[in-house]
Design a protein around this motif. Sequence first.
Motif, PDB file in Angstrom:
ATOM      1  N   VAL A  88      74.797  37.211  24.160  1.00 27.71           N
ATOM      2  CA  VAL A  88      74.278  36.645  25.404  1.00 27.71           C
ATOM      3  C   VAL A  88      72.979  35.923  25.075  1.00 27.71           C
ATOM      4  N   MET A  89      72.843  34.712  25.576  1.00 29.35           N
ATOM      5  CA  MET A  89      71.704  33.876  25.198  1.00 29.35           C
ATOM      6  C   MET A  89      71.002  33.296  26.415  1.00 29.35           C
ATOM      7  N   SER A  90      69.679  33.195  26.310  1.00 27.29           N
ATOM      8  CA  SER A  90      68.875  32.412  27.249  1.00 27.29           C
ATOM      9  C   SER A  90      68.159  31.351  26.438  1.00 27.29           C
ATOM     10  N   ALA A  91      68.029  30.155  26.995  1.00 25.06           N
ATOM     11  CA  ALA A  91      67.401  29.050  26.278  1.00 25.06           C
ATOM     12  C   ALA A  91      66.467  28.298  27.210  1.00 25.06           C
ATOM     13  N   SER A  92      65.296  27.926  26.678  1.00 28.00           N
ATOM     14  CA  SER A  92      64.307  27.176  27.463  1.00 28.00           C
ATOM     15  C   SER A  92      63.644  26.151  26.573  1.00 28.00           C
ATOM     16  N   THR A  93      63.083  25.124  27.216  1.00 26.84           N
ATOM     17  CA  THR A  93      62.242  24.165  26.505  1.00 26.84           C
ATOM     18  C   THR A  93      60.816  24.302  27.013  1.00 26.84           C
ATOM     19  N   CYS A  94      59.870  23.954  26.152  1.00 24.06           N
ATOM     20  CA  CYS A  94      58.454  23.970  26.516  1.00 24.06           C
ATOM     21  C   CYS A  94      57.901  22.569  26.274  1.00 24.06           C
ATOM     22  N   ALA A 109      64.299  25.988  32.086  1.00 26.24           N
ATOM     23  CA  ALA A 109      65.392  26.867  31.672  1.00 26.24           C
ATOM     24  C   ALA A 109      66.658  26.045  31.453  1.00 26.24           C
ATOM     25  N   LEU A 110      67.274  26.221  30.295  1.00 28.33           N
ATOM     26  CA  LEU A 110      68.516  25.508  29.977  1.00 28.33           C
ATOM     27  C   LEU A 110      69.724  26.419  30.133  1.00 28.33           C
ATOM     28  N   LEU A 111      69.591  27.666  29.689  1.00 27.41           N
ATOM     29  CA  LEU A 111      70.635  28.673  29.815  1.00 27.41           C
ATOM     30  C   LEU A 111      69.976  29.982  30.234  1.00 27.41           C
ATOM     31  N   VAL A 112      70.628  30.721  31.116  1.00 22.47           N
ATOM     32  CA  VAL A 112      70.085  32.007  31.555  1.00 22.47           C
ATOM     33  C   VAL A 112      71.182  33.067  31.407  1.00 22.47           C
ATOM     34  N   GLU A 113      70.984  33.982  30.472  1.00 25.48           N
ATOM     35  CA  GLU A 113      71.924  35.077  30.219  1.00 25.48           C
ATOM     36  C   GLU A 113      73.355  34.548  30.139  1.00 25.48           C
ATOM     37  N   TRP A 114      73.514  33.588  29.270  1.00 26.76           N
ATOM     38  CA  TRP A 114      74.796  32.902  29.110  1.00 26.76           C
ATOM     39  C   TRP A 114      75.621  33.599  28.034  1.00 26.76           C
ATOM     40  N   ALA A 115      76.875  33.906  28.345  1.00 24.36           N
ATOM     41  CA  ALA A 115      77.783  34.501  27.369  1.00 24.36           C
ATOM     42  C   ALA A 115      78.191  33.424  26.365  1.00 24.36           C
ATOM     43  N   VAL A 116      77.774  33.573  25.141  1.00 30.30           N
ATOM     44  CA  VAL A 116      77.979  32.548  24.113  1.00 30.30           C
ATOM     45  C   VAL A 116      79.473  32.347  23.847  1.00 30.30           C
ATOM     46  N   VAL A 117      79.909  31.096  23.894  1.00 30.58           N
ATOM     47  CA  VAL A 117      81.289  30.736  23.562  1.00 30.58           C
ATOM     48  C   VAL A 117      81.427  30.760  22.046  1.00 30.58           C
ATOM     49  N   ARG A 118      82.421  31.509  21.545  1.00 33.64           N
ATOM     50  CA  ARG A 118      82.506  31.746  20.108  1.00 33.64           C
ATOM     51  C   ARG A 118      83.736  31.116  19.450  1.00 33.64           C
ATOM     52  N   ASP A 119      84.198  29.995  20.002  1.00 33.45           N
ATOM     53  CA  ASP A 119      85.366  29.332  19.416  1.00 33.45           C
ATOM     54  C   ASP A 119      85.003  28.047  18.683  1.00 33.45           C
ATOM     55  N   GLY A 120      83.693  27.826  18.447  1.00 37.02           N
ATOM     56  CA  GLY A 120      83.254  26.619  17.742  1.00 37.02           C
ATOM     57  C   GLY A 120      82.987  25.439  18.642  1.00 37.02           C
ATOM     58  N   THR A 121      83.299  25.579  19.924  1.00 33.07           N
ATOM     59  CA  THR A 121      83.051  24.492  20.875  1.00 33.07           C
ATOM     60  C   THR A 121      81.554  24.235  21.027  1.00 33.07           C
ATOM     61  N   ARG A 122      81.166  22.989  21.083  1.00 28.77           N
ATOM     62  CA  ARG A 122      79.756  22.649  21.255  1.00 28.77           C
ATOM     63  C   ARG A 122      79.372  22.672  22.738  1.00 28.77           C
ATOM     64  N   THR A 123      78.282  23.351  23.017  1.00 31.96           N
ATOM     65  CA  THR A 123      77.750  23.422  24.380  1.00 31.96           C
ATOM     66  C   THR A 123      76.466  22.614  24.454  1.00 31.96           C
ATOM     67  N   PRO A 124      76.357  21.616  25.339  1.00 37.00           N
ATOM     68  CA  PRO A 124      75.135  20.803  25.429  1.00 37.00           C
ATOM     69  C   PRO A 124      73.947  21.646  25.890  1.00 37.00           C
ATOM     70  N   LEU A 125      72.805  21.395  25.266  1.00 32.31           N
ATOM     71  CA  LEU A 125      71.558  22.046  25.674  1.00 32.31           C
ATOM     72  C   LEU A 125      70.619  21.073  26.373  1.00 32.31           C
ATOM     73  N   VAL A 126      70.298  19.974  25.698  1.00 27.98           N
ATOM     74  CA  VAL A 126      69.362  19.015  26.274  1.00 27.98           C
ATOM     75  C   VAL A 126      69.505  17.685  25.545  1.00 27.98           C
ATOM     76  N   VAL A 127      69.167  16.607  26.242  1.00 26.09           N
ATOM     77  CA  VAL A 127      69.118  15.270  25.644  1.00 26.09           C
ATOM     78  C   VAL A 127      67.703  14.752  25.815  1.00 26.09           C
ATOM     79  N   LEU A 128      67.118  14.230  24.726  1.00 21.09           N
ATOM     80  CA  LEU A 128      65.756  13.720  24.783  1.00 21.09           C
ATOM     81  C   LEU A 128      65.675  12.341  24.153  1.00 21.09           C
ATOM     82  N   ALA A 129      64.629  11.624  24.492  1.00 21.11           N
ATOM     83  CA  ALA A 129      64.388  10.320  23.873  1.00 21.11           C
ATOM     84  C   ALA A 129      63.978  10.528  22.422  1.00 21.11           C
ATOM     85  N   SER A 130      64.321   9.587  21.579  1.00 15.36           N
ATOM     86  CA  SER A 130      64.013   9.713  20.149  1.00 15.36           C
ATOM     87  C   SER A 130      62.507   9.727  19.878  1.00 15.36           C
TER      88      SER A 130
END
Length: 213
Positions: A88-94, A109-130
């Motif tokens: 289970v994961m929580s993710a945040s940016t500062c 907050a990007l993810l809050v107590e999220w059950a991690v998907v364990r099949d190799g699928t990519r889950t988006p977290l955030v997109v930022l400018a270069s």
Amino acid sequence: MTRLMVRVSGAAALVAVLAAGAAPAWAAPSTETIQGEYLRIVSTADWDAAKSLGTAGAVRWDLDVSADAPDPGSVAIELSAKGDVPLVMSASTCSEEWKEIECPGDTEALLVEWAVVRDGTRTPLVVLASTEVAHLRLTIVLGPEADESAGATEVRVHAEGAGDAVSVTPDAPLAATGQVPLAPWITGSAAILMVTGLLMIGRRHTHDEVKQP
């Protein structure tokens, strides 16, 4: 110095060695930099704790993602995982670099107590400018259905954009339990018993030597 004193001195030295081995080893977070052509990930975490989540309770993983691209663009940060251990994961940016347990700036907050998907699928977290820097913090714990006898799960963070792609994963997969060191009180008791035995042997030999003509 008598033979008994020599034996006592040797026994005391042995106690010191065993006591040193019994002292708990507190691991410090380690930092790794993954540098691509344009993208960079700076990863910081205590991976010794990650090897035994059941004992550590949680693992905090900080990542700074940045780009030095020749042309402006965007960078997508994603997460993937594969393995047997539910997490289970929580993710945040500062808005600034994380300081110990706190963010000195604004958090999102990007993810809050999220059950991690364990099949190799990519889950988006955030997109930022270069031109920006993402200061990420992931907090990972065992899922409530975790079996302590299960294997491990590898978590990977991906950064892609600006004509480049890099990723980072822990030094070792996240596991429910790891090798548990011998408890300090057990080691201490063993040292006491060993030294007591040595002293008794020393006294017996000394007594025998005195009886000899």
